[in-house]
Scaffold this motif. Sequence first.
Motif, PDB file in Angstrom:
ATOM      1  N   GLU A  79       0.757  -1.074   0.111  1.00 21.80           N
ATOM      2  CA  GLU A  79      -0.038  -0.006   0.098  1.00 21.80           C
ATOM      3  C   GLU A  79       0.999   1.251  -0.097  1.00 21.80           C
ATOM      4  O   GLU A  79       0.586   2.243  -0.660  1.00 21.80           O
ATOM      5  CB  GLU A  79      -0.933   0.084   1.062  1.00 21.80           C
ATOM      6  N   ILE A  80       1.917   1.387   0.907  1.00 20.15           N
ATOM      7  CA  ILE A  80       2.820   2.333   0.790  1.00 20.15           C
ATOM      8  C   ILE A  80       3.438   2.464  -0.366  1.00 20.15           C
ATOM      9  O   ILE A  80       3.491   3.856  -0.940  1.00 20.15           O
ATOM     10  CB  ILE A  80       3.850   2.298   2.247  1.00 20.15           C
ATOM     11  N   GLN A  82       2.806   1.759  -3.586  1.00 16.76           N
ATOM     12  CA  GLN A  82       1.713   2.221  -4.477  1.00 16.76           C
ATOM     13  C   GLN A  82       1.174   3.499  -4.271  1.00 16.76           C
ATOM     14  O   GLN A  82       0.857   4.126  -5.267  1.00 16.76           O
ATOM     15  CB  GLN A  82       0.336   1.024  -4.508  1.00 16.76           C
ATOM     16  N   GLU A  83       1.379   3.966  -2.933  1.00 15.62           N
ATOM     17  CA  GLU A  83       0.868   5.444  -2.728  1.00 15.62           C
ATOM     18  C   GLU A  83       2.322   6.328  -2.331  1.00 15.62           C
ATOM     19  O   GLU A  83       2.120   7.461  -1.954  1.00 15.62           O
ATOM     20  CB  GLU A  83       0.152   5.321  -1.525  1.00 15.62           C
ATOM     21  N   GLU A  86       1.691   9.987  -3.755  1.00 16.68           N
ATOM     22  CA  GLU A  86       0.807  10.792  -2.962  1.00 16.68           C
ATOM     23  C   GLU A  86       1.420  11.004  -1.674  1.00 16.68           C
ATOM     24  O   GLU A  86       1.081  11.879  -1.152  1.00 16.68           O
ATOM     25  CB  GLU A  86      -0.733  10.107  -3.051  1.00 16.68           C
ATOM     26  N   ARG A  87       2.505  10.208  -0.944  1.00 13.33           N
ATOM     27  CA  ARG A  87       2.648  10.249   0.301  1.00 13.33           C
ATOM     28  C   ARG A  87       4.014  10.989   0.346  1.00 13.33           C
ATOM     29  O   ARG A  87       4.517  11.101   1.278  1.00 13.33           O
ATOM     30  CB  ARG A  87       2.994   8.879   0.837  1.00 13.33           C
ATOM     31  N   GLU A 111      -5.702   8.441   8.404  1.00 16.20           N
ATOM     32  CA  GLU A 111      -5.248   9.688   7.994  1.00 16.20           C
ATOM     33  C   GLU A 111      -5.424  10.827   9.094  1.00 16.20           C
ATOM     34  O   GLU A 111      -4.787  11.781   9.298  1.00 16.20           O
ATOM     35  CB  GLU A 111      -6.069  10.175   6.650  1.00 16.20           C
TER      36      GLU A 111
END
Length: 141
Positions: A79-80, A82-83, A86-87, A111
């Motif tokens: 998940e990290i 893939q993001e 954005e992160r 969040e």
Amino acid sequence: MHKLEVTIDVIVHATEDNSKFFESFNEVFGLDKEIFSMTELKGHFDNPITIISTKITKKLASDFLNTLLNVLTNDQKNEIIQEIAERTLDSTLHIRLNKQEFVQGRIAFKEKDAIKLKIQTPIYNKKDTLKVFSEIFQKVN
């Protein structure tokens, strides 16, 4: 290993117990209470708020990241990864952990009203951000 700097910030409300966060940081990541600073503030309705924070570097930051990689599930790591776009902001990866789960010794993402982790490593070319952080989070210990 990449040069690392990790910043941890937690906003603790009057209804929450500071000591539970310190216990969990010690149990989960091996971080002692002494490395954290505490700032006392007043909230919107004069309710007490405490900010617990620390900035760790060098071996301690590397050990923290290794422990984080060990406690995250493969799905969480994916998940990290893939993001990452954005992160990240200016070679800093932002991860927010669920406070209630954390004091129970579990790692979950959330969040809002979260423990804020900022993992910073020098990235000199913005297009390398995805590659560098992907390598870090795919590292097998």
